[in-house]
Design a protein around this motif. Structure first.
Motif, PDB file in Angstrom:
ATOM      1  N   VAL A  40      49.041  -9.779  41.856  1.00 57.50           N
ATOM      2  CA  VAL A  40      49.518  -8.637  42.839  1.00 57.50           C
ATOM      3  C   VAL A  40      50.709  -8.073  42.937  1.00 57.50           C
ATOM      4  O   VAL A  40      50.918  -6.894  43.254  1.00 57.50           O
ATOM      5  CB  VAL A  40      48.794  -9.101  44.254  1.00 57.50           C
ATOM      6  CG1 VAL A  40      48.995  -7.805  45.336  1.00 57.50           C
ATOM      7  CG2 VAL A  40      47.430  -9.548  44.266  1.00 57.50           C
ATOM      8  N   CYS A  82      37.134  -0.638  43.877  1.00 61.66           N
ATOM      9  CA  CYS A  82      36.892  -1.838  44.749  1.00 61.66           C
ATOM     10  C   CYS A  82      35.749  -1.411  45.878  1.00 61.66           C
ATOM     11  O   CYS A  82      35.992  -0.363  46.695  1.00 61.66           O
ATOM     12  CB  CYS A  82      38.092  -2.034  45.552  1.00 61.66           C
ATOM     13  SG  CYS A  82      38.080  -3.227  46.804  1.00 61.66           S
ATOM     14  N   CYS A 130      37.129  -1.294  49.395  1.00 63.43           N
ATOM     15  CA  CYS A 130      37.954  -0.056  49.748  1.00 63.43           C
ATOM     16  C   CYS A 130      36.811   1.070  49.893  1.00 63.43           C
ATOM     17  O   CYS A 130      36.927   1.891  50.893  1.00 63.43           O
ATOM     18  CB  CYS A 130      38.648   0.396  48.592  1.00 63.43           C
ATOM     19  SG  CYS A 130      40.073  -0.972  48.546  1.00 63.43           S
ATOM     20  N   ARG A 185      42.908 -13.582  44.845  1.00 60.58           N
ATOM     21  CA  ARG A 185      43.655 -14.195  46.009  1.00 60.58           C
ATOM     22  C   ARG A 185      44.304 -15.447  45.983  1.00 60.58           C
ATOM     23  O   ARG A 185      45.390 -15.696  46.687  1.00 60.58           O
ATOM     24  CB  ARG A 185      42.297 -14.445  47.173  1.00 60.58           C
ATOM     25  CG  ARG A 185      41.873 -13.126  47.703  1.00 60.58           C
ATOM     26  CD  ARG A 185      40.876 -13.160  48.552  1.00 60.58           C
ATOM     27  NE  ARG A 185      39.560 -13.651  47.957  1.00 60.58           N
ATOM     28  CZ  ARG A 185      38.421 -14.107  48.584  1.00 60.58           C
ATOM     29  NH1 ARG A 185      38.301 -13.853  49.607  1.00 60.58           N
ATOM     30  NH2 ARG A 185      37.263 -14.654  47.726  1.00 60.58           N
ATOM     31  N   ARG A 235      52.960  -4.151  42.477  1.00 61.82           N
ATOM     32  CA  ARG A 235      53.785  -3.492  43.413  1.00 61.82           C
ATOM     33  C   ARG A 235      55.070  -3.211  42.513  1.00 61.82           C
ATOM     34  O   ARG A 235      55.750  -2.384  42.573  1.00 61.82           O
ATOM     35  CB  ARG A 235      54.223  -4.162  44.549  1.00 61.82           C
ATOM     36  CG  ARG A 235      53.065  -4.682  45.574  1.00 61.82           C
ATOM     37  CD  ARG A 235      53.677  -4.997  46.571  1.00 61.82           C
ATOM     38  NE  ARG A 235      52.495  -5.165  47.914  1.00 61.82           N
ATOM     39  CZ  ARG A 235      51.795  -6.206  47.985  1.00 61.82           C
ATOM     40  NH1 ARG A 235      51.972  -7.406  47.424  1.00 61.82           N
ATOM     41  NH2 ARG A 235      50.955  -6.275  49.025  1.00 61.82           N
ATOM     42  N   CYS A 280      43.714  -4.199  43.169  1.00 64.20           N
ATOM     43  CA  CYS A 280      43.497  -3.648  44.573  1.00 64.20           C
ATOM     44  C   CYS A 280      44.417  -4.556  45.443  1.00 64.20           C
ATOM     45  O   CYS A 280      44.061  -5.720  45.745  1.00 64.20           O
ATOM     46  CB  CYS A 280      42.088  -3.889  44.977  1.00 64.20           C
ATOM     47  SG  CYS A 280      41.847  -3.275  46.813  1.00 64.20           S
ATOM     48  N   VAL A 281      45.397  -3.996  45.761  1.00 59.67           N
ATOM     49  CA  VAL A 281      46.566  -4.920  46.579  1.00 59.67           C
ATOM     50  C   VAL A 281      45.782  -5.275  47.912  1.00 59.67           C
ATOM     51  O   VAL A 281      46.217  -6.460  48.432  1.00 59.67           O
ATOM     52  CB  VAL A 281      47.627  -4.044  46.684  1.00 59.67           C
ATOM     53  CG1 VAL A 281      48.800  -4.987  47.662  1.00 59.67           C
ATOM     54  CG2 VAL A 281      48.598  -3.887  45.418  1.00 59.67           C
ATOM     55  N   ARG A 282      45.182  -4.408  48.617  1.00 62.90           N
ATOM     56  CA  ARG A 282      44.515  -4.850  49.837  1.00 62.90           C
ATOM     57  C   ARG A 282      43.695  -6.048  49.901  1.00 62.90           C
ATOM     58  O   ARG A 282      43.651  -6.826  50.612  1.00 62.90           O
ATOM     59  CB  ARG A 282      43.883  -3.498  50.612  1.00 62.90           C
ATOM     60  CG  ARG A 282      43.239  -3.668  51.763  1.00 62.90           C
ATOM     61  CD  ARG A 282      42.547  -2.409  52.149  1.00 62.90           C
ATOM     62  NE  ARG A 282      43.396  -1.331  52.366  1.00 62.90           N
ATOM     63  CZ  ARG A 282      43.874  -0.896  53.681  1.00 62.90           C
ATOM     64  NH1 ARG A 282      43.813  -1.784  54.496  1.00 62.90           N
ATOM     65  NH2 ARG A 282      44.741   0.086  53.684  1.00 62.90           N
ATOM     66  N   HIS A 283      42.716  -6.071  48.852  1.00 70.48           N
ATOM     67  CA  HIS A 283      41.691  -6.929  48.800  1.00 70.48           C
ATOM     68  C   HIS A 283      41.942  -8.185  47.951  1.00 70.48           C
ATOM     69  O   HIS A 283      41.160  -9.020  47.549  1.00 70.48           O
ATOM     70  CB  HIS A 283      40.616  -6.201  48.607  1.00 70.48           C
ATOM     71  CG  HIS A 283      40.002  -5.406  49.786  1.00 70.48           C
ATOM     72  ND1 HIS A 283      39.967  -4.053  49.692  1.00 70.48           N
ATOM     73  CD2 HIS A 283      39.900  -5.727  50.944  1.00 70.48           C
ATOM     74  CE1 HIS A 283      39.854  -3.400  50.734  1.00 70.48           C
ATOM     75  NE2 HIS A 283      39.697  -4.316  51.744  1.00 70.48           N
ATOM     76  N   ARG A 330      35.434   0.942  53.423  1.00 67.75           N
ATOM     77  CA  ARG A 330      36.278   1.546  54.388  1.00 67.75           C
ATOM     78  C   ARG A 330      36.321   3.054  54.441  1.00 67.75           C
ATOM     79  O   ARG A 330      36.239   3.622  55.533  1.00 67.75           O
ATOM     80  CB  ARG A 330      37.575   0.901  54.026  1.00 67.75           C
ATOM     81  CG  ARG A 330      37.881  -0.605  54.288  1.00 67.75           C
ATOM     82  CD  ARG A 330      39.390  -0.932  54.041  1.00 67.75           C
ATOM     83  NE  ARG A 330      40.304  -0.317  55.086  1.00 67.75           N
ATOM     84  CZ  ARG A 330      41.185   0.673  54.845  1.00 67.75           C
ATOM     85  NH1 ARG A 330      41.434   1.315  53.656  1.00 67.75           N
ATOM     86  NH2 ARG A 330      41.912   0.893  55.837  1.00 67.75           N
ATOM     87  N   ARG A 331      36.287   3.536  53.368  1.00 67.81           N
ATOM     88  CA  ARG A 331      36.270   5.207  53.141  1.00 67.81           C
ATOM     89  C   ARG A 331      34.910   5.734  53.519  1.00 67.81           C
ATOM     90  O   ARG A 331      35.028   6.752  54.329  1.00 67.81           O
ATOM     91  CB  ARG A 331      36.890   5.611  51.739  1.00 67.81           C
ATOM     92  CG  ARG A 331      38.043   5.246  51.613  1.00 67.81           C
ATOM     93  CD  ARG A 331      39.156   6.201  51.951  1.00 67.81           C
ATOM     94  NE  ARG A 331      38.729   7.633  51.728  1.00 67.81           N
ATOM     95  CZ  ARG A 331      39.001   8.343  50.583  1.00 67.81           C
ATOM     96  NH1 ARG A 331      39.888   7.946  49.793  1.00 67.81           N
ATOM     97  NH2 ARG A 331      38.648   9.428  50.449  1.00 67.81           N
TER      98      ARG A 331
END
Length: 465
Positions: free
Chosen positions: A174, A121, A124, A168, A178, A146-149, A127-128
């Motif tokens: 998503v 991603c 992600c 989305r 999980r 990618c759960v975050r995005h 961000r890193r």
């Protein structure tokens, strides 16, 4: 070129390919990747696609000096790279050995080094690392969300431009990511390897996916497919059915895996089989009916129960034989999670290659292999191989009963042609029933619309449709 190790620190991302890291290091130093790669002596050429261009899943193996050089360019310790990069410690016969070795590298495909490779991603990564660059990493097929995005990360081995699909609008996909964590833990508690449970469940659902064009009551998958295609997959349905499949069916794959691990579901299989009084599995069996209900498709049970020869019925057979203490087919040892090669689902890369060849040369003979169920594909291939063998025998016969050899050859070829024609008819009917315009199908098979229409009508009458 003079290097100053550690001037610009570039930390590896967990599971990243070494090739991806080298590209990010080059970007950090403001140079093209091919310029930085010139620091190593290369023993071969990068793997490419049939149509040209380096594969995104191309991987790099380094010798000791090569690893030391990359660690210096990254500005991090080698043990950090060893923990993050799955290919880091792998050697290759093409790489030289010795104390005074020069930095050397060899190309490989990621799938042959450490398993499935997917795009990372970019959000992600940003961000890193602070930079939204492309990342390629090893990722099993059950870790693609990618759960975050809200993104589905696509296989990197296929020759197609997308790195991800937008999830989305599909919270259930998503949520399935999980949910998989608990299913994997359940597999471990049951003494099963999570990856094998996932592979079997994926094969079951991918088989349904191929049949679903004929399922009028299936409304969930078309909605999801249009969603991942940006609103409408109709303009290029064939390609989107390939690219979007794994994301679209992921919730069902997780649900099937969970069901197959449930002892109560295995008990239903045992009951359907007659338990102590063996009987053929019924079309309205409790197991398949309950499975359909768990998937939110109460109508699916009879369709699943009568789909003989697939991975689901193979699993059911293993469960029954284990309860009865009976022996299983050679090589599988009644292992419920053993997935036969012919049941393994086709990859996105493989399907896109077939589609590309078919579009370049319609009717080239590649399409039927992708469209026909695996066990029928095996029968057709076997019949063709047998006919080819008989043809070679015929060519080699100078004297003797050549007429009998010729008759056997013609029978073999006739049988092969019949199987292929039947498979072709089913494929064409399914396409028309699935909403593909008759003219488009006629173009695929290089046949006038009027002739195709007559053949399809005759085919429906033969099948009572």
């Amino acid at each position: 070129m003079t290097h100053h190790p550690g001037l610009l620190r570039t930390t590896p991302l967990q599971g990243e390919t070494t090739s991806s890291l080298i590209c990010r290091v080059a970007s950090r130093y403001g140079m093209e990747a091919k310029v930085l790669r010139s620091c190593w002596q290369w023993r071969n050429y990068p793997p490419g696609h049939d149509g040209g261009g380096t594969r995104a899943d191309a991987e790099v193996l380094l010798n000791a000096a090569g690893r030391q050089l990359l660690a210096g360019l990254c500005g991090v310790e080698e043990d950090v790279l060893a923990r993050a990069l799955p290919s880091w410690g792998q050697e290759d016969s093409k790489l030289s050995a010795g104390k005074n070795e020069v930095p050397a590298a060899a190309w490989r495909t990621g799938g042959a080094v450490a398993g499935p490779v997917a795009f990372g991603c970019r959000l992600c990564a940003a961000r890193r690392t602070g930079t939204a660059v492309r990342v390629v990493r090893y990722a099993p097929r059950w870790e693609r969300v990618c759960v975050r995005h809200g993104r589905w990360l696509l296989d990197a081995d296929a020759n197609q431009p997308l790195e991800h699909l937008d999830l989305r609008g599909l919270p259930e996909v998503v949520a399935a990511q999980r949910r998989w964590a608990s299913v994997a833990r359940r597999a471990v508690r049951a003494g099963a390897e999570p990856e094998r449970v996932f592979a079997l469940a994926h094969a079951v659902v991918a088989r349904w996916w191929e049949q679903a064009l004929q399922w009028e009551r299936e409304t969930i998958w078309p909605r999801r497919l249009h969603q991942v295609a940006g609103g409408d997959a109709g303009g290029d349905l064939e390609r989107w059915r390939i690219v979007g499949r794994d994301a679209v069916v992921f919730p069902e794959v997780v649900a099937v895996a969970d069901a197959l691990l449930d002892p109560a579901m295995a008990e239903l299989v045992w009951t359907d089989s007659g338990a102590g009084r063996p009987q053929a599995l019924p079309a309205d069996g409790m197991f398949c009916r309950r499975l359909g209900e768990r998937l939110g498709r109460g109508w699916l049970g009879p369709l699943a129960a009568t789909d003989h020869g697939g991975p689901l019925t193979a699993w059911m057979g293993s469960v029954i034989r284990l309860r009865r203490g009976a022996g299983g087919p050679p090589g599988c040892d009644n292992d419920p999670w053993w997935l036969r090669q012919e049941h393994q689902s086709a990859t996105m890369a493989g399907q896109l290659r077939v589609l590309g060849k078919e579009k370049k040369a319609p009717g080239s003979g590649t399409m039927w292999r992708a469209a026909v169920p695996a066990e029928q594909r095996r029968l057709i291939t076997s019949a063709i191989d047998s006919a080819e063998e008989q043809l070679l025998q015929l060519r080699g016969v100078q004297t003797g009963p050549t007429a009998e050899v010729a008759r056997r050859l013609l029978r073999g070829l006739g049988h092969s042609a019949g199987l292929i024609e039947a498979a072709w008819k089913r494929t064409a009917v399914a396409a028309v029933n699935g909403g593909v315009p008759l003219g488009e199908v006629a173009r695929w098979v290089d046949m006038p619309v009027e002739v195709l229409s007559q053949m399809l009508t005759a085919g429906r009458q033969e099948n009572g449709g």
